[in-house]
Design an enzyme around this catalytic site. Structure first.
Site, PDB file in Angstrom:
ATOM      1  N   ASN A 183       0.795  -1.124  -0.077  1.00 43.06           N
ATOM      2  CA  ASN A 183       0.045  -0.130  -0.161  1.00 43.06           C
ATOM      3  C   ASN A 183       1.253   1.232  -0.182  1.00 43.06           C
ATOM      4  O   ASN A 183       1.650   1.508   1.200  1.00 43.06           O
ATOM      5  CB  ASN A 183      -0.867  -0.287   1.135  1.00 43.06           C
ATOM      6  CG  ASN A 183      -2.119   1.181   1.337  1.00 43.06           C
ATOM      7  OD1 ASN A 183      -2.009   2.578   1.100  1.00 43.06           O
ATOM      8  ND2 ASN A 183      -3.024   0.970   1.900  1.00 43.06           N
ATOM      9  N   HIS A 209      -5.291   3.079  -1.691  1.00 46.41           N
ATOM     10  CA  HIS A 209      -6.930   3.331  -0.804  1.00 46.41           C
ATOM     11  C   HIS A 209      -7.047   5.168  -0.849  1.00 46.41           C
ATOM     12  O   HIS A 209      -6.747   5.818   0.234  1.00 46.41           O
ATOM     13  CB  HIS A 209      -6.755   3.381   0.433  1.00 46.41           C
ATOM     14  CG  HIS A 209      -8.289   2.839   1.302  1.00 46.41           C
ATOM     15  ND1 HIS A 209      -8.518   2.351   2.610  1.00 46.41           N
ATOM     16  CD2 HIS A 209      -9.414   3.978   1.188  1.00 46.41           C
ATOM     17  CE1 HIS A 209      -9.650   2.475   2.784  1.00 46.41           C
ATOM     18  NE2 HIS A 209     -10.026   3.104   2.301  1.00 46.41           N
ATOM     19  N   ARG A 232      -9.385   8.242  -0.631  1.00 46.26           N
ATOM     20  CA  ARG A 232     -10.137   8.564  -0.133  1.00 46.26           C
ATOM     21  C   ARG A 232     -10.659  10.356  -0.847  1.00 46.26           C
ATOM     22  O   ARG A 232      -9.704  10.871  -1.724  1.00 46.26           O
ATOM     23  CB  ARG A 232     -10.117   8.727   1.877  1.00 46.26           C
ATOM     24  CG  ARG A 232      -9.878   7.886   2.214  1.00 46.26           C
ATOM     25  CD  ARG A 232      -9.569   7.966   3.028  1.00 46.26           C
ATOM     26  NE  ARG A 232      -9.732   7.008   4.312  1.00 46.26           N
ATOM     27  CZ  ARG A 232      -9.109   5.967   4.590  1.00 46.26           C
ATOM     28  NH1 ARG A 232      -7.479   6.001   3.725  1.00 46.26           N
ATOM     29  NH2 ARG A 232      -8.826   4.643   4.743  1.00 46.26           N
ATOM     30  N   HIS A 249      -4.202  11.670   0.369  1.00 46.79           N
ATOM     31  CA  HIS A 249      -3.136  10.985   0.036  1.00 46.79           C
ATOM     32  C   HIS A 249      -2.718  10.158  -1.194  1.00 46.79           C
ATOM     33  O   HIS A 249      -2.705  11.096  -2.278  1.00 46.79           O
ATOM     34  CB  HIS A 249      -2.698   9.735   0.958  1.00 46.79           C
ATOM     35  CG  HIS A 249      -3.843   9.326   1.592  1.00 46.79           C
ATOM     36  ND1 HIS A 249      -4.957   8.878   0.861  1.00 46.79           N
ATOM     37  CD2 HIS A 249      -4.767   8.818   2.723  1.00 46.79           C
ATOM     38  CE1 HIS A 249      -5.819   7.701   1.290  1.00 46.79           C
ATOM     39  NE2 HIS A 249      -5.195   8.068   2.101  1.00 46.79           N
ATOM     40  N   GLU A 274      -8.931   0.186  -2.482  1.00 40.99           N
ATOM     41  CA  GLU A 274      -9.301  -0.211  -1.419  1.00 40.99           C
ATOM     42  C   GLU A 274     -10.174   0.856  -1.342  1.00 40.99           C
ATOM     43  O   GLU A 274      -9.975   2.121  -1.840  1.00 40.99           O
ATOM     44  CB  GLU A 274      -8.461  -0.262   0.075  1.00 40.99           C
ATOM     45  CG  GLU A 274      -7.982  -0.878  -0.642  1.00 40.99           C
ATOM     46  CD  GLU A 274      -7.036  -1.614   1.410  1.00 40.99           C
ATOM     47  OE1 GLU A 274      -6.391  -2.887   1.356  1.00 40.99           O
ATOM     48  OE2 GLU A 274      -7.274  -0.206   1.555  1.00 40.99           O
ATOM     49  N   HIS A 319      -3.873  -4.756   7.284  1.00 37.01           N
ATOM     50  CA  HIS A 319      -3.575  -3.406   8.812  1.00 37.01           C
ATOM     51  C   HIS A 319      -2.934  -4.354   9.747  1.00 37.01           C
ATOM     52  O   HIS A 319      -3.584  -5.366  10.817  1.00 37.01           O
ATOM     53  CB  HIS A 319      -5.211  -3.227   8.966  1.00 37.01           C
ATOM     54  CG  HIS A 319      -5.676  -2.141   9.802  1.00 37.01           C
ATOM     55  ND1 HIS A 319      -6.097  -1.235   8.796  1.00 37.01           N
ATOM     56  CD2 HIS A 319      -5.511  -1.579  10.812  1.00 37.01           C
ATOM     57  CE1 HIS A 319      -6.020   0.561  10.152  1.00 37.01           C
ATOM     58  NE2 HIS A 319      -5.701  -0.193  11.264  1.00 37.01           N
TER      59      HIS A 319
END
Length: 237
Positions: free
Chosen positions: A7, A43, A45, A50, A70, A190
């Site tokens: 990631n 991921h 958002r 980011h 994700e 995670h």
């Protein structure tokens, strides 16, 4: 061997903190693949704090292994995934203001919605995974949606691992056993780290892929990105 998907959100966070294009997210992704990783995870958002949506578009052009996107399937995310068509989409129920993912789906309460999302993405040839806690009923609920894989949310494992590894892994091993019985592929992610990843791998039958970002990038500050990627690969053999 379990695949390592890195990631790269934290690399994008560092870039965005200063503006410009240093560090270069695309170059970092290419280098991570060159160092041996078998996938890149992002991921995005809604606030693009980011990874930016344009990063997803640009990464699809250069990633040669597997691209995993994700996120919470709200409309802008759905539109992005259908445009980019990554190899895998992982559905995560995080709120827009969440600092990081902090729970898996209630696959029973949200069965209808998740089933619709799974069928939508699968109809476009995108492998689909649902982020879940290691609870047997929720594994059953995920299977009922027709999803290809689950991603086990491993924060609880990482938190309790230093005190009692066997207790920390117990619910995850049981969840993996149920997923295997239901012919669900198993991913995990995670707070997995160099400290706890090997024990996790050894006790999760059928673990196909781990997605690791924060710990790996943090460890790379001390040990170097090439070295850390290969340390994870060694532990995942």
């Amino acid at each position: 061997m379990t695949k390592l998907s890195v990631n790269i959100n934290k690399i994008a966070t560092l870039r965005n903190a200063r503006g410009g294009n240093v560090p270069d997210v695309l170059k970092a992704a290419a280098d991570i693949e060159r160092f041996g990783a078998q996938g890149i995870t992002i991921h995005p958002r809604p606030d693009e704090r980011h990874i930016r949506y344009q990063d997803a578009r640009d990464l699809k052009k250069i990633v040669t292994t597997e691209l995993n996107i994700e996120g919470n399937p709200e409309q802008s995310f759905i539109d992005l995934v259908l445009e980019v068509k990554p190899h895998q989409v992982t559905l995560v129920p995080d709120a827009p203001d969440a600092i990081t993912s902090n729970a898996g789906w209630d696959t029973i309460t949200h069965k209808t919605f998740l089933s619709e999302m799974v069928q939508l993405f699968k109809s476009h040839g995108i492998r689909t995974s649902i982020f879940v806690d290691p609870v047997l009923e929720l594994i059953d609920g995920a299977a009922a949606t027709g999803v290809d894989r689950i991603e086990l949310y491993t924060e609880a494992y990482a938190k309790h691992f230093p005190q009692d590894p066997n207790q920390a892994i117990a619910s995850y091993a049981a969840a993996a056993k149920r997923a295997n019985e239901l012919q669900l592929g198993i991913n995990a992610g995670h707070d997995l780290s160099l400290e706890n990843i090997q024990f996790f791998k050894q006790h999760i039958p059928g673990l196909l892929e781990v997605s690791i970002g924060h710990a790996l990038i943090s460890e790379a500050l001390y040990l170097g990105l090439d070295n850390v990627v290969n340390m994870y690969l060694h532990r995942l053999k």
